[in-house]
Write a protein that holds these residues in place. Structure first.
Motif, PDB file in Angstrom:
ATOM      1  N   ASP A  10       0.848  -1.191   0.000  1.00 18.90           N
ATOM      2  CA  ASP A  10       0.000   0.000   0.000  1.00 18.90           C
ATOM      3  C   ASP A  10       0.884   1.241   0.000  1.00 18.90           C
ATOM      4  O   ASP A  10       2.094   1.170   0.213  1.00 18.90           O
ATOM      5  N   ALA A  11       0.283   2.386  -0.267  1.00 18.91           N
ATOM      6  CA  ALA A  11       1.041   3.626  -0.458  1.00 18.91           C
ATOM      7  C   ALA A  11       1.940   3.948   0.728  1.00 18.91           C
ATOM      8  O   ALA A  11       3.096   4.347   0.547  1.00 18.91           O
ATOM      9  N   ALA A  12       1.441   3.778   1.943  1.00 14.83           N
ATOM     10  CA  ALA A  12       2.241   4.094   3.128  1.00 14.83           C
ATOM     11  C   ALA A  12       3.445   3.173   3.236  1.00 14.83           C
ATOM     12  O   ALA A  12       4.555   3.614   3.561  1.00 14.83           O
ATOM     13  N   CYS A  13       3.249   1.894   2.947  1.00 11.69           N
ATOM     14  CA  CYS A  13       4.351   0.936   3.011  1.00 11.69           C
ATOM     15  C   CYS A  13       5.385   1.206   1.923  1.00 11.69           C
ATOM     16  O   CYS A  13       6.591   1.115   2.169  1.00 11.69           O
ATOM     17  N   VAL A  14       4.917   1.547   0.725  1.00 10.81           N
ATOM     18  CA  VAL A  14       5.846   1.862  -0.359  1.00 10.81           C
ATOM     19  C   VAL A  14       6.673   3.093   0.006  1.00 10.81           C
ATOM     20  O   VAL A  14       7.895   3.104  -0.154  1.00 10.81           O
ATOM     21  N   ALA A  15       6.017   4.128   0.517  1.00 12.06           N
ATOM     22  CA  ALA A  15       6.735   5.348   0.906  1.00 12.06           C
ATOM     23  C   ALA A  15       7.766   5.041   1.987  1.00 12.06           C
ATOM     24  O   ALA A  15       8.912   5.514   1.918  1.00 12.06           O
ATOM     25  N   PRO A  45      -3.407  11.244  -6.598  1.00 14.84           N
ATOM     26  CA  PRO A  45      -4.642  10.460  -6.763  1.00 14.84           C
ATOM     27  C   PRO A  45      -4.688   9.851  -8.165  1.00 14.84           C
ATOM     28  O   PRO A  45      -4.314  10.493  -9.149  1.00 14.84           O
ATOM     29  N   LYS A  46      -5.116   8.612  -8.235  1.00 22.51           N
ATOM     30  CA  LYS A  46      -5.172   7.903  -9.522  1.00 22.51           C
ATOM     31  C   LYS A  46      -5.997   8.683 -10.547  1.00 22.51           C
ATOM     32  O   LYS A  46      -5.686   8.676 -11.735  1.00 22.51           O
ATOM     33  N   SER A  47      -7.000   9.418 -10.067  1.00 20.95           N
ATOM     34  CA  SER A  47      -7.861  10.187 -10.970  1.00 20.95           C
ATOM     35  C   SER A  47      -7.122  11.340 -11.657  1.00 20.95           C
ATOM     36  O   SER A  47      -7.596  11.872 -12.658  1.00 20.95           O
ATOM     37  N   ILE A  73       5.763   7.718 -12.578  1.00 22.43           N
ATOM     38  CA  ILE A  73       4.565   7.485 -11.775  1.00 22.43           C
ATOM     39  C   ILE A  73       4.308   5.992 -11.698  1.00 22.43           C
ATOM     40  O   ILE A  73       4.130   5.343 -12.738  1.00 22.43           O
ATOM     41  N   GLU A  74       4.300   5.470 -10.485  1.00 25.25           N
ATOM     42  CA  GLU A  74       3.983   4.053 -10.268  1.00 25.25           C
ATOM     43  C   GLU A  74       2.473   3.930 -10.171  1.00 25.25           C
ATOM     44  O   GLU A  74       1.865   4.412  -9.216  1.00 25.25           O
ATOM     45  N   GLN A  75       1.878   3.306 -11.189  1.00 25.08           N
ATOM     46  CA  GLN A  75       0.430   3.202 -11.243  1.00 25.08           C
ATOM     47  C   GLN A  75      -0.088   1.850 -10.776  1.00 25.08           C
ATOM     48  O   GLN A  75      -1.290   1.656 -10.645  1.00 25.08           O
ATOM     49  N   ARG A  76       0.813   0.908 -10.522  1.00 19.15           N
ATOM     50  CA  ARG A  76       0.391  -0.416 -10.051  1.00 19.15           C
ATOM     51  C   ARG A  76       0.191  -0.353  -8.534  1.00 19.15           C
ATOM     52  O   ARG A  76       1.060  -0.745  -7.762  1.00 19.15           O
ATOM     53  N   VAL A  77      -0.942   0.190  -8.154  1.00 24.50           N
ATOM     54  CA  VAL A  77      -1.274   0.341  -6.739  1.00 24.50           C
ATOM     55  C   VAL A  77      -2.629  -0.320  -6.481  1.00 24.50           C
ATOM     56  O   VAL A  77      -3.424  -0.483  -7.410  1.00 24.50           O
ATOM     57  N   PRO A  78      -2.884  -0.695  -5.238  1.00 24.01           N
ATOM     58  CA  PRO A  78      -4.175  -1.310  -4.929  1.00 24.01           C
ATOM     59  C   PRO A  78      -5.342  -0.365  -5.243  1.00 24.01           C
ATOM     60  O   PRO A  78      -5.182   0.862  -5.231  1.00 24.01           O
ATOM     61  N   GLY A  80      -8.173   2.085  -5.076  1.00 23.83           N
ATOM     62  CA  GLY A  80      -8.458   3.151  -4.115  1.00 23.83           C
ATOM     63  C   GLY A  80      -7.227   3.826  -3.540  1.00 23.83           C
ATOM     64  O   GLY A  80      -7.331   4.856  -2.892  1.00 23.83           O
ATOM     65  N   ALA A  81      -6.037   3.255  -3.778  1.00 22.60           N
ATOM     66  CA  ALA A  81      -4.800   3.849  -3.244  1.00 22.60           C
ATOM     67  C   ALA A  81      -4.262   4.874  -4.237  1.00 22.60           C
ATOM     68  O   ALA A  81      -4.439   4.729  -5.451  1.00 22.60           O
ATOM     69  N   PRO A  82      -3.591   5.915  -3.738  1.00 22.82           N
ATOM     70  CA  PRO A  82      -2.997   6.885  -4.652  1.00 22.82           C
ATOM     71  C   PRO A  82      -1.771   6.297  -5.339  1.00 22.82           C
ATOM     72  O   PRO A  82      -1.148   5.362  -4.838  1.00 22.82           O
ATOM     73  N   CYS A  83      -1.423   6.846  -6.488  1.00 22.22           N
ATOM     74  CA  CYS A  83      -0.214   6.446  -7.193  1.00 22.22           C
ATOM     75  C   CYS A  83       0.985   7.136  -6.544  1.00 22.22           C
ATOM     76  O   CYS A  83       0.836   8.155  -5.874  1.00 22.22           O
TER      77      CYS A  83
END
Length: 106
Positions: A10-15, A45-47, A73-78, A80-83
């Protein structure tokens, strides 16, 4: 020989993982694909990813040209998670790239 490090989760773990790896290797010229300077990350945000990349990569290429930093930009995220946006280069170039990218996101 440079090595590719892939951090997934998830984004927090990746960061947190990026911070740990960056701390381990330090601010050496070998950060990333052998490119000089520092690496910073932030969330998008993915959007808004399409807006940052632009048609055919036009916008992100212009941001890289204007700032002098490399932006990925890493777009392979779960769902609802931000990129994760990775910005790499000299300190001033990284700061400018982050400023320009966040302007596009606004």
């Amino acid at each position: 020989q440079p090595r590719l490090v892939v951090i997934e989760g998830d984004a927090a773990c990746v960061a947190a993982g990026v911070d740990l790896v960056t701390t381990l290797i330090g601010n050496s010229p070998a950060v990333g694909n052998g490119a000089p300077g520092t690496l910073q990350t932030f969330e998008c945000p993915k959007s808004l990813v399409g807006r940052v990349i632009g048609k055919g990569g036009e916008t992100i290429n212009e941001l890289q040209r204007r700032s002098g930093a490399r932006i990925q930009i890493e777009q392979r995220v779960p769902e609802g998670a931000p990129c994760i946006v990775e910005v790499q280069g000299e300190d001033a170039a990284v700061e400018e790239a982050i400023r320009l990218t966040t302007e596009v996101m606004a």
